[in-house]
Design an enzyme around this catalytic site. Structure first.
Site, PDB file in Angstrom:
ATOM      1  CD  GLU A  54      48.832   3.874 -59.279  1.00  0.00           C
ATOM      2  OE1 GLU A  54      49.934   4.405 -59.173  1.00  0.00           O
ATOM      3  OE2 GLU A  54      47.829   4.262 -58.622  1.00  0.00           O
ATOM      4  N   PRO A  55      45.581  -1.135 -61.108  1.00  0.00           N
ATOM      5  CG  PRO A  55      45.283  -2.876 -62.629  1.00  0.00           C
ATOM      6  CD  PRO A  55      46.084  -1.634 -62.391  1.00  0.00           C
ATOM      7  N   GLY A  56      44.070  -2.974 -58.449  1.00  0.00           N
ATOM      8  CA  GLY A  56      44.332  -3.921 -57.367  1.00  0.00           C
ATOM      9  C   GLY A  56      43.183  -4.905 -57.296  1.00  0.00           C
ATOM     10  NE  ARG A  76      36.655  -5.052 -49.227  1.00  0.00           N
ATOM     11  CZ  ARG A  76      35.460  -5.146 -49.740  1.00  0.00           C
ATOM     12  NH1 ARG A  76      34.763  -6.258 -49.629  1.00  0.00           N
ATOM     13  NH2 ARG A  76      34.916  -4.154 -50.399  1.00  0.00           N
ATOM     14  CB  CYS A 114      35.196  -9.448 -27.229  1.00  0.00           C
ATOM     15  SG  CYS A 114      35.847 -11.017 -26.696  1.00  0.00           S
ATOM     16  CE1 TYR A 124      43.095  -2.280 -50.977  1.00  0.00           C
ATOM     17  CE2 TYR A 124      41.469  -3.137 -52.518  1.00  0.00           C
ATOM     18  CZ  TYR A 124      42.535  -2.302 -52.243  1.00  0.00           C
ATOM     19  OH  TYR A 124      43.028  -1.478 -53.211  1.00  0.00           O
TER      20      TYR A 124
HETATM   21  N1  PLP Z   1      46.324   3.366 -56.645  1.00  0.00           N
HETATM   22  C1  PLP Z   1      46.197   4.105 -55.525  1.00  0.00           C
HETATM   23  C2  PLP Z   1      46.973   5.369 -55.404  1.00  0.00           C
HETATM   24  C3  PLP Z   1      45.346   3.688 -54.491  1.00  0.00           C
HETATM   25  O1  PLP Z   1      45.233   4.418 -53.392  1.00  0.00           O
HETATM   26  C4  PLP Z   1      44.616   2.470 -54.646  1.00  0.00           C
HETATM   27  C5  PLP Z   1      43.704   1.999 -53.604  1.00  0.00           C
HETATM   28  O2  PLP Z   1      43.394   2.615 -52.641  1.00  0.00           O
HETATM   29  C6  PLP Z   1      44.805   1.730 -55.812  1.00  0.00           C
HETATM   30  C7  PLP Z   1      45.653   2.209 -56.796  1.00  0.00           C
HETATM   31  C8  PLP Z   1      44.112   0.416 -56.049  1.00  0.00           C
HETATM   32  O3  PLP Z   1      42.743   0.548 -56.062  1.00  0.00           O
HETATM   33  P1  PLP Z   1      41.827  -0.689 -56.487  1.00  0.00           P
HETATM   34  O4  PLP Z   1      42.191  -1.834 -55.626  1.00  0.00           O
HETATM   35  O5  PLP Z   1      40.446  -0.200 -56.251  1.00  0.00           O
HETATM   36  O6  PLP Z   1      42.079  -0.953 -57.929  1.00  0.00           O
END
Ligand code: PLP
Length: 431
Positions: free
Chosen positions: A285-287, A324, A355, A384
């Protein structure tokens, strides 16, 4: 040993580079985009986005994982569409994200759903949509999924999110796999729940989910967590239950400053042998890894304010656009869109007009002497960034733009003042 088996490589980061003295996104000058759409705006490189998705897909291709892009990091329809078209699934955490995932045509059998607080309505909608798995975070949630699924006459597939209690060595706010964090179930509960699965007749438990944190730059915490989960899987199987899937979440770190995060290839080399031993299908699950360096935030300098103790470059983007730095003290590189060959440097903070003393995009930076009206790019803002933006100080949220094959497209219009009051009402009694 896996380290050293492959040549050390720096990740090819992104397609935001100077051509002459102007910063370009792929083949399009950022100055021209700013003149056309105004500032501030998020700018994404389609090529970088796909490049990072493909890097991770290719690195893991020998075990054919399901990659579910974590849309909390960036849920713009254009970004999602590009990734879904390239074959990605999606990791969702709310009814709203599920709505957007379906809107961009994501195959529901490539959608996984995590979140510690799924509501009954969200669960029902996800079951009706036919998602692949709920990643279940508590027993009351499992009971509710079972109830809703029974009511709908279905049996739904779930994985249990296990909390492996490992330290990923990242910021405490983005650490999620330690015992004190709110996420997942302890190993004993996971094992017992697989043993008691007949208590949930409308649920099929298919595997384990973990996610230990974000911006993790080394493989070791992942390896530790997978090894721990391996023993758990062995125990569960010994008890007679099946485990077909292991979801190891996201968390791969990127370069913001001078980090040396592992490449996708290096990461894959480190974890594939462990996954193979477990005989499971892998979900990732990369973001941030996919979208972080695919986007920048472009802002214009409003004023340069010099005080006796500090210099401030005041820009038209703020913490409501990119939180961030304020939230995690995160570092984002600041680059001038037009660099002048000879220019004095100054030590300054880059701040917004909000402010709050915490409203800054960079602190104590050696920057070129900016002047009012000049543009700068806040680098590495694709993940993010917009998703965490808000209307604080009644500031319309910024536009989003994507460069695709040499042209730029506004993929989200800048909000207007009217958008700030949309849905609001003043009762007659108050008038
Ligand atoms: N999967 C889950 C359950 C998450 O909570 C997150 C981020 O908080 C991610 C995947 C994605 O993480 P990242 O953006 O660090 O790859």
């Amino acid at each position: 040993m896996y380290i050293g088996e492959i040549k050390e490589e720096r990740q090819v980061m992104h397609e935001f580079k100077y051509k002459g003295d102007e910063l370009f996104c792929e083949d399009v000058g950022i100055g021209g985009i700013a003149a056309a759409v105004g500032t501030p705006f998020y700018l994404y490189s389609h090529r970088t986005l796909l490049d990072h998705y493909r890097k991770i897909r290719e690195a893991f291709s020998e075990i054919n994982p399901l990659i579910c892009f974590s849309m909390k990091s960036n849920s713009s329809l254009a970004v999602l569409t590009a990734l879904v078209k390239a074959g990605s699934g999606l990791d969702v955490v709310s009814g709203g994200e599920l709505f957007k995932a379906l809107k961009v045509g994501c195959d529901s059998k490539k959608i996984v759903y995590a979140s510690v607080g799924k509501t009954e309505r969200e669960i029902e909608n996800a079951i009706k949509a036919g998602i692949l798995f709920f990643n279940v975070e508590s027993l009351p949630e499992l009971a509710l999924i079972d109830k809703v699924s029974g009511k709908l006459g279905r049996t739904v597939d779930c994985t249990l999110r296990a909390n492996p209690d490992v330290d990923p060595h990242t910021h405490k706010f983005i650490t999620t796999g330690k015992a004190e964090n709110k996420f997942g179930l302890d190993f004993k509960t996971v094992e017992e729940t697989f043993g008691n699965s007949c208590r949930y007749p409308h649920v099929r438990l298919r595997g384990i989910h973990i996610h230990i944190g974000s911006q993790i730059t080394e493989a070791e915490p992942f390896r530790k967590a997978i090894a721990k989960v391996g023993s758990l899987i062995a125990k569960i199987r010994k008890g007679g239950a099946r485990i077909d899937w292991l979801n190891i979440g996201g968390g791969l770190g990127i370069i913001y400053r001078k980090e040396h995060p592992q490449s996708a290839e290096r990461f894959a080399k480190a974890v594939i042998p462990l996954i193979r031993k477990l005989d499971v299908r892998l979900i990732l699950e990369p973001g941030r890894f996919i979208v972080g360096n695919s986007g920048v935030l472009v802002a214009k300098v409003t004023y340069v304010k010099k005080t006796r103790s500090r210099n401030f470059v005041i820009v038209d983007a703020a913490m409501n656009d990119l939180i961030r730095p304020s939230l995690y003290d995160a570092y984002h590189e600041i680059l001038p869109v037009i660099r002048k060959p000879v220019r004095r440097k100054m030590l300054a903070d880059v701040v917004g007009p909000i402010c709050e003393t915490g409203d800054f995009l960079a602190r104590d930076r050696k920057l070129p002497e900016f002047r009012s009206g000049e543009l700068l790019a806040v680098m590495g803002a694709g993940a993010y960034g917009f998703t965490m933006s808000s209307n604080y100080n009644s500031r319309p949220r910024s536009a989003e733009v994507m460069v695709i094959h040499g042209r730029f497209y506004v993929v989200r219009e800048r909000e207007k003042y009217d958008d700030l009051v949309k849905g609001e009402a003043v009762p007659r009694e108050l008038r």
